[in-house]
Design a protein around this motif. Structure first.
Motif, short mmCIF file in Angstrom:
data_model
loop_
_atom_site.label_atom_id
_atom_site.label_comp_id
_atom_site.label_asym_id
_atom_site.label_seq_id
_atom_site.Cartn_x
_atom_site.Cartn_y
_atom_site.Cartn_z
N ASP A 156 -1.77 8.28 -8.85
CA ASP A 156 -2.84 7.90 -7.92
C ASP A 156 -2.76 6.45 -7.45
OD1 ASP A 156 -3.85 10.44 -8.18
OD2 ASP A 156 -5.34 9.91 -9.69
N TYR A 157 -1.75 5.71 -7.92
CA TYR A 157 -1.63 4.29 -7.58
C TYR A 157 -1.58 4.09 -6.07
CZ TYR A 157 0.41 -0.43 -7.40
OH TYR A 157 0.67 -1.75 -7.13
N ALA A 158 -2.47 3.23 -5.57
CA ALA A 158 -2.56 2.98 -4.13
C ALA A 158 -1.99 1.63 -3.73
CB ALA A 158 -4.02 3.07 -3.67
N GLY A 159 -1.57 0.81 -4.71
CA GLY A 159 -1.10 -0.52 -4.41
C GLY A 159 -2.24 -1.53 -4.45
N ARG A 195 0.88 -1.18 0.00
CA ARG A 195 0.00 0.00 0.00
C ARG A 195 0.91 1.22 0.00
NH1 ARG A 195 -3.51 1.39 3.47
NH2 ARG A 195 -5.29 1.57 2.05
N THR A 196 0.69 2.12 -0.96
CA THR A 196 1.55 3.29 -1.07
C THR A 196 1.38 4.20 0.15
OG1 THR A 196 -0.12 4.57 -2.25
CG2 THR A 196 1.40 3.26 -3.59
N PRO A 197 2.37 5.05 0.44
CA PRO A 197 2.24 5.97 1.56
C PRO A 197 1.04 6.91 1.42
CG PRO A 197 4.53 5.84 0.85
CD PRO A 197 3.72 5.10 -0.17
N TRP A 198 0.56 7.09 0.16
CA TRP A 198 -0.58 7.98 -0.08
C TRP A 198 -1.86 7.20 -0.40
CZ3 TRP A 198 4.13 8.00 -2.56
CH2 TRP A 198 4.20 7.31 -3.76
N ALA A 199 -1.89 5.91 -0.04
CA ALA A 199 -3.02 5.06 -0.42
C ALA A 199 -4.35 5.58 0.11
CB ALA A 199 -2.79 3.63 0.08
N ASP A 200 -4.36 6.20 1.28
CA ASP A 200 -5.61 6.65 1.90
C ASP A 200 -5.89 8.13 1.65
OD1 ASP A 200 -6.13 4.11 2.99
OD2 ASP A 200 -4.76 4.52 4.66
N ALA A 201 -5.09 8.75 0.77
CA ALA A 201 -5.25 10.18 0.54
C ALA A 201 -6.36 10.52 -0.44
CB ALA A 201 -3.93 10.79 0.06
N GLY A 202 -6.84 9.51 -1.20
CA GLY A 202 -7.88 9.78 -2.20
C GLY A 202 -7.29 10.28 -3.49
N GLY A 203 -8.16 10.44 -4.50
CA GLY A 203 -7.73 10.89 -5.81
C GLY A 203 -7.57 12.39 -5.88
N SER A 204 -7.28 12.88 -7.08
CA SER A 204 -7.09 14.31 -7.29
C SER A 204 -8.07 14.79 -8.34
CB SER A 204 -5.66 14.58 -7.76
OG SER A 204 -5.48 15.94 -8.09
#
Length: 268
Positions: A57-60, A34-43
């Protein structure tokens, strides 16, 4: 939607029918990357290519790539985004106990996809059924894209078809496209005390892509923070599907189904 049973917690999200997490509850070990930004949502702002958007935007997690994988191929009869339409679509989900069923009707090929994720003791099973709902035969490329947590590969042994695969140490990166005949990928992670075995049907997926991103890329999109290893059963060689489509052929009305079994064991 979350399945929690037999010491495993498996979460499936609607975007791409992605398996977002496979957590071994004791000792709290996440098996998927899971990427460090997985829970940040899209843009809300775009980029110049679908490849750039995907990587930003890849979350893993574990994606299914249909009807193509990799960069868009200009030979394809219908334009595809990076890694194919299915991974970009919002699927319908329903849950029945220890099973989650995801469904989508693709628009760039006349194919309905039903994907069932179930959990039993020590095993996550993914059953997928493709059905051609069009008026003509169709072809596509099919890749499963589970990305596993890089830390599992420290002090580990990786076997594809029973043969050892070289693992890079962090920081480092590597990619391999391997033919397979037995449909087994095994990981023995001594440092985490876990063994994984991924089984699949080689008549549908006769190759495995081994993608290693162990904090080797210091520029966009990883910035040195990407630590994942993808073990990816594939229907076609990487970057070379036939005529820009793929080798999985569906006649009119034909269904094609296959099963992936991920066994999770404690190493003694």
């Amino acid at each position: 939607m979350t399945i929690r049973t037999h010491g495993l917690r498996v979460r499936v999200v609607a975007l791409g029918a992605r398996i977002d997490s496979i957590l071994l509850e004791e000792p709290g070990l996440e098996l998927l990357y899971r990427t460090p930004w997985a829970d940040a949502g899209g843009s809300e702002w775009g980029m110049s290519s679908s490849s750039a958007l995907w990587h930003r935007d890849y979350a893993g997690g574990w994606h299914v790539l249909l009807p193509s994988a990799g960069d868009p191929d200009p030979r394809a009869p219908v334009e595809q985004p990076f890694h194919g339409e299915a991974a970009w679509r919002t699927w319908s989900l329903r849950q029945d106990g220890d099973t989650v069923v995801a469904e989508v009707l693709l628009r760039t090929v006349p194919v309905r996809v039903v994907r069932t994720v179930s959990v039993t003791e020590g095993r996550v099973t993914v059953d997928t059924v493709l059905r051609n709902v069009g008026m003509d035969a169709t072809r596509l490329m099919w890749v499963e894209h589970p990305a596993f947590a890089g830390e599992l590969f420290d002090d580990a042994e990786l076997l594809v078809d029973g043969g050892a695969v070289g693992l890079v140490s962090a920081p480092g990166s590597a990619f391999a496209d391997l033919p397979v005949t037995t449909g087994t990928v095994e990981l023995r992670s001594r440092s985490s005390g876990v063994g994984l075995r991924l089984g699949f049907d080689v008549t549908v997926h006769p190759r495995v892509f081994v993608w290693q991103e162990r904090r080797g890329e210091r520029a966009f999109p990883w910035w040195g923070a990407g630590d994942a290893v993808g073990l990816e059963p594939a229907s076609d060689p990487y970057g070379n599907p036939a005529d820009g489509v793929g080798s999985v052929r569906l006649a009119v009305g034909e269904e094609r189904s296959t099963r992936f079994e991920l066994d999770v064991d404690r190493l003694g």
